[in-house]
Design a protein around this motif. Structure first.
Motif, PDB file in Angstrom:
ATOM      1  N   GLN A  38      86.697  52.998 -10.542  1.00  0.00           N
ATOM      2  CA  GLN A  38      85.641  53.673  -9.799  1.00  0.00           C
ATOM      3  C   GLN A  38      84.920  52.725  -8.845  1.00  0.00           C
ATOM      4  OE1 GLN A  38      82.460  55.128 -12.258  1.00  0.00           O
ATOM      5  NE2 GLN A  38      82.425  53.287 -13.509  1.00  0.00           N
ATOM      6  N   ILE A  39      84.200  53.331  -7.927  1.00  0.00           N
ATOM      7  CA  ILE A  39      83.292  52.642  -7.014  1.00  0.00           C
ATOM      8  C   ILE A  39      81.903  53.177  -7.328  1.00  0.00           C
ATOM      9  CG2 ILE A  39      82.509  52.643  -4.605  1.00  0.00           C
ATOM     10  CD1 ILE A  39      84.738  50.799  -4.923  1.00  0.00           C
ATOM     11  N   GLY A  40      80.920  52.287  -7.394  1.00  0.00           N
ATOM     12  CA  GLY A  40      79.540  52.707  -7.598  1.00  0.00           C
ATOM     13  C   GLY A  40      78.668  52.127  -6.507  1.00  0.00           C
ATOM     14  N   VAL A  41      77.737  52.910  -6.016  1.00  0.00           N
ATOM     15  CA  VAL A  41      76.799  52.451  -4.988  1.00  0.00           C
ATOM     16  C   VAL A  41      75.382  52.674  -5.493  1.00  0.00           C
ATOM     17  CG1 VAL A  41      75.927  52.782  -2.636  1.00  0.00           C
ATOM     18  CG2 VAL A  41      78.373  52.994  -3.085  1.00  0.00           C
ATOM     19  N   ASP A  50      61.635  61.348   3.796  1.00  0.00           N
ATOM     20  CA  ASP A  50      62.028  62.284   2.747  1.00  0.00           C
ATOM     21  C   ASP A  50      63.535  62.533   2.749  1.00  0.00           C
ATOM     22  OD1 ASP A  50      62.028  64.189   0.790  1.00  0.00           O
ATOM     23  OD2 ASP A  50      61.256  65.775   2.070  1.00  0.00           O
ATOM     24  N   LEU A  51      64.218  62.024   1.715  1.00  0.00           N
ATOM     25  CA  LEU A  51      65.652  62.283   1.575  1.00  0.00           C
ATOM     26  C   LEU A  51      65.945  63.261   0.436  1.00  0.00           C
ATOM     27  CD1 LEU A  51      67.246  58.768   2.204  1.00  0.00           C
ATOM     28  CD2 LEU A  51      67.133  60.726   3.750  1.00  0.00           C
ATOM     29  N   ALA A  52      64.897  63.866  -0.118  1.00  0.00           N
ATOM     30  CA  ALA A  52      65.106  64.853  -1.183  1.00  0.00           C
ATOM     31  C   ALA A  52      65.965  65.991  -0.652  1.00  0.00           C
ATOM     32  CB  ALA A  52      63.768  65.390  -1.692  1.00  0.00           C
ATOM     33  N   GLY A  53      67.053  66.279  -1.346  1.00  0.00           N
ATOM     34  CA  GLY A  53      67.947  67.352  -0.927  1.00  0.00           C
ATOM     35  C   GLY A  53      68.968  66.943   0.109  1.00  0.00           C
ATOM     36  N   ALA A  54      68.894  65.707   0.601  1.00  0.00           N
ATOM     37  CA  ALA A  54      69.886  65.235   1.569  1.00  0.00           C
ATOM     38  C   ALA A  54      71.257  65.220   0.906  1.00  0.00           C
ATOM     39  CB  ALA A  54      69.528  63.841   2.073  1.00  0.00           C
ATOM     40  N   SER A  55      72.284  65.476   1.678  1.00  0.00           N
ATOM     41  CA  SER A  55      73.632  65.424   1.115  1.00  0.00           C
ATOM     42  C   SER A  55      74.204  64.028   1.330  1.00  0.00           C
ATOM     43  CB  SER A  55      74.532  66.475   1.761  1.00  0.00           C
ATOM     44  OG  SER A  55      74.664  66.228   3.141  1.00  0.00           O
ATOM     45  N   TYR A  56      75.011  63.598   0.370  1.00  0.00           N
ATOM     46  CA  TYR A  56      75.683  62.312   0.516  1.00  0.00           C
ATOM     47  C   TYR A  56      77.183  62.515   0.364  1.00  0.00           C
ATOM     48  CZ  TYR A  56      76.326  62.089  -4.546  1.00  0.00           C
ATOM     49  OH  TYR A  56      76.695  62.367  -5.833  1.00  0.00           O
ATOM     50  N   GLU A  57      77.907  61.577   0.917  1.00  0.00           N
ATOM     51  CA  GLU A  57      79.357  61.554   0.790  1.00  0.00           C
ATOM     52  C   GLU A  57      79.778  60.099   0.596  1.00  0.00           C
ATOM     53  OE1 GLU A  57      82.809  63.855   3.060  1.00  0.00           O
ATOM     54  OE2 GLU A  57      81.864  62.319   4.315  1.00  0.00           O
ATOM     55  N   LEU A  58      80.542  59.839  -0.445  1.00  0.00           N
ATOM     56  CA  LEU A  58      81.072  58.519  -0.726  1.00  0.00           C
ATOM     57  C   LEU A  58      82.589  58.647  -0.756  1.00  0.00           C
ATOM     58  CD1 LEU A  58      80.616  55.553  -1.550  1.00  0.00           C
ATOM     59  CD2 LEU A  58      80.486  56.340  -3.934  1.00  0.00           C
ATOM     60  N   CYS A  59      83.262  57.908   0.140  1.00  0.00           N
ATOM     61  CA  CYS A  59      84.712  58.030   0.261  1.00  0.00           C
ATOM     62  C   CYS A  59      85.381  56.670   0.097  1.00  0.00           C
ATOM     63  CB  CYS A  59      85.095  58.594   1.629  1.00  0.00           C
ATOM     64  SG  CYS A  59      84.448  60.259   1.940  1.00  0.00           S
ATOM     65  N   ALA A  60      86.502  56.676  -0.640  1.00  0.00           N
ATOM     66  CA  ALA A  60      87.289  55.460  -0.841  1.00  0.00           C
ATOM     67  C   ALA A  60      88.635  55.846  -1.421  1.00  0.00           C
ATOM     68  CB  ALA A  60      86.564  54.514  -1.782  1.00  0.00           C
ATOM     69  N   GLY A  61      89.649  55.096  -1.083  1.00  0.00           N
ATOM     70  CA  GLY A  61      90.964  55.305  -1.676  1.00  0.00           C
ATOM     71  C   GLY A  61      91.512  56.702  -1.499  1.00  0.00           C
ATOM     72  N   GLY A  62      91.197  57.362  -0.391  1.00  0.00           N
ATOM     73  CA  GLY A  62      91.696  58.707  -0.144  1.00  0.00           C
ATOM     74  C   GLY A  62      90.947  59.806  -0.876  1.00  0.00           C
ATOM     75  N   LEU A  69      70.859  64.254  -2.951  1.00  0.00           N
ATOM     76  CA  LEU A  69      69.950  63.223  -3.433  1.00  0.00           C
ATOM     77  C   LEU A  69      68.640  63.826  -3.921  1.00  0.00           C
ATOM     78  CD1 LEU A  69      70.300  60.622  -0.536  1.00  0.00           C
ATOM     79  CD2 LEU A  69      71.384  60.530  -2.792  1.00  0.00           C
ATOM     80  N   ALA A  70      68.072  63.175  -4.907  1.00  0.00           N
ATOM     81  CA  ALA A  70      66.706  63.462  -5.322  1.00  0.00           C
ATOM     82  C   ALA A  70      65.824  62.419  -4.632  1.00  0.00           C
ATOM     83  CB  ALA A  70      66.579  63.337  -6.837  1.00  0.00           C
ATOM     84  N   GLN A  71      64.553  62.715  -4.469  1.00  0.00           N
ATOM     85  CA  GLN A  71      63.637  61.730  -3.893  1.00  0.00           C
ATOM     86  C   GLN A  71      63.275  60.750  -4.999  1.00  0.00           C
ATOM     87  OE1 GLN A  71      62.712  61.618  -0.586  1.00  0.00           O
ATOM     88  NE2 GLN A  71      61.843  59.638  -1.051  1.00  0.00           N
ATOM     89  N   GLU A  72      63.811  59.555  -4.936  1.00  0.00           N
ATOM     90  CA  GLU A  72      63.550  58.511  -5.922  1.00  0.00           C
ATOM     91  C   GLU A  72      63.726  57.156  -5.257  1.00  0.00           C
ATOM     92  OE1 GLU A  72      66.241  59.449  -9.097  1.00  0.00           O
ATOM     93  OE2 GLU A  72      67.987  59.391  -7.820  1.00  0.00           O
ATOM     94  N   ASP A  73      63.219  56.130  -5.899  1.00  0.00           N
ATOM     95  CA  ASP A  73      63.308  54.795  -5.301  1.00  0.00           C
ATOM     96  C   ASP A  73      64.741  54.313  -5.186  1.00  0.00           C
ATOM     97  OD1 ASP A  73      60.564  54.664  -5.066  1.00  0.00           O
ATOM     98  OD2 ASP A  73      60.300  53.650  -6.990  1.00  0.00           O
ATOM     99  N   ILE A  74      65.521  54.541  -6.245  1.00  0.00           N
ATOM    100  CA  ILE A  74      66.904  54.081  -6.253  1.00  0.00           C
ATOM    101  C   ILE A  74      67.787  55.140  -6.880  1.00  0.00           C
ATOM    102  CG2 ILE A  74      66.656  52.854  -8.447  1.00  0.00           C
ATOM    103  CD1 ILE A  74      68.530  50.667  -7.117  1.00  0.00           C
ATOM    104  N   THR A  75      68.958  55.290  -6.316  1.00  0.00           N
ATOM    105  CA  THR A  75      69.923  56.279  -6.775  1.00  0.00           C
ATOM    106  C   THR A  75      71.247  55.569  -7.014  1.00  0.00           C
ATOM    107  OG1 THR A  75      68.885  57.967  -5.395  1.00  0.00           O
ATOM    108  CG2 THR A  75      71.113  58.419  -6.147  1.00  0.00           C
ATOM    109  N   ARG A  76      71.944  55.943  -8.079  1.00  0.00           N
ATOM    110  CA  ARG A  76      73.278  55.411  -8.321  1.00  0.00           C
ATOM    111  C   ARG A  76      74.282  56.533  -8.133  1.00  0.00           C
ATOM    112  NH1 ARG A  76      77.488  54.542 -11.539  1.00  0.00           N
ATOM    113  NH2 ARG A  76      78.398  52.467 -11.571  1.00  0.00           N
ATOM    114  N   ILE A  77      75.238  56.273  -7.260  1.00  0.00           N
ATOM    115  CA  ILE A  77      76.280  57.245  -6.946  1.00  0.00           C
ATOM    116  C   ILE A  77      77.610  56.599  -7.315  1.00  0.00           C
ATOM    117  CG2 ILE A  77      77.406  58.483  -5.056  1.00  0.00           C
ATOM    118  CD1 ILE A  77      74.643  58.185  -3.568  1.00  0.00           C
ATOM    119  N   SER A  78      78.495  57.362  -7.926  1.00  0.00           N
ATOM    120  CA  SER A  78      79.797  56.793  -8.248  1.00  0.00           C
ATOM    121  C   SER A  78      80.916  57.740  -7.860  1.00  0.00           C
ATOM    122  CB  SER A  78      79.889  56.438  -9.731  1.00  0.00           C
ATOM    123  OG  SER A  78      79.760  57.583 -10.522  1.00  0.00           O
ATOM    124  N   LEU A  79      82.073  57.154  -7.641  1.00  0.00           N
ATOM    125  CA  LEU A  79      83.269  57.895  -7.250  1.00  0.00           C
ATOM    126  C   LEU A  79      84.415  57.390  -8.102  1.00  0.00           C
ATOM    127  CD1 LEU A  79      84.869  59.776  -5.291  1.00  0.00           C
ATOM    128  CD2 LEU A  79      85.168  57.750  -3.834  1.00  0.00           C
TER     129      LEU A  79
END
Length: 164
Positions: A38-41, A50-62, A69-79
């Motif tokens: 996996q990849i984690g960011v 305000d990034l509450a409700g913003a959409s994210y996309e994390l792409c790697a390896g096809g 996103l929730a409005q928070e200081d730090i977010t961990r996203i993994s793929l």
């Protein structure tokens, strides 16, 4: 004497089956069985409005992972990556698009070489942790500010679970 031989033979057979089924030929338990590629960011939202409700996309390896996103200081996203991925992953791309917009506010990429994490039984998986900050972009070098924010986040989760 025949009964004793039969019992020893059965005991030996059961031991062989148990060792084979354990996914580990060592007498020690395999602590890492089940590791995944996996990849984690870790995304430090400081510096953005305000990034509450913003959409994210994390792409790697096809593959790509998407979410909000929730409005928070730090977010961990993994793929999660395919099991057959190797260390030469290539480019990882991270995009964040504010709610109600069609244009990403963040669109950052970096080349990544994965690190092998052994499972203690001869197998393992490839993974890598990245960080994103407004000042530094997407990087495999986790800045102290991100480490500190993540530690604070974990401590707040622990203290809130203790009070419940």
């Amino acid at each position: 004497m025949v009964r004793r031989t039969v019992r020893l033979t059965v005991l030996a057979a059961v031991s062989v089956v148990a060792m084979t089924a354990s996914a580990c030929s060592s007498p020690k338990p395999c602590a890492g069985v089940g590791v995944t590629s996996q990849i984690g960011v870790m995304f430090l939202q400081r510096g953005y409005t305000d990034l509450a409700g913003a959409s994210y996309e994390l792409c790697a390896g096809g593959r790509c992972g998407k979410g909000h996103l929730a409005q928070e200081d730090i977010t961990r996203i993994s793929l999660r990556l395919p099991d057959d991925v190797d260390e030469h992953l290539g480019t990882v791309r991270f995009r964040v698009t504010p709610k109600g917009s069609n244009h990403p506010e963040i669109d950052s990429s970096t080349d990544v070489r994965l690190t092998r994490q052994p499972d203690g039984c001869g197998g393992g998986a490839y993974s890598e942790g990245l960080a994103f900050t407004k000042e530094g972009g997407l990087t495999t070098k986790i800045p102290p500010s991100v480490r500190a924010a993540w530690r604070k986040h974990l401590e707040s989760l622990a203290s809130s679970s203790e009070s419940s």
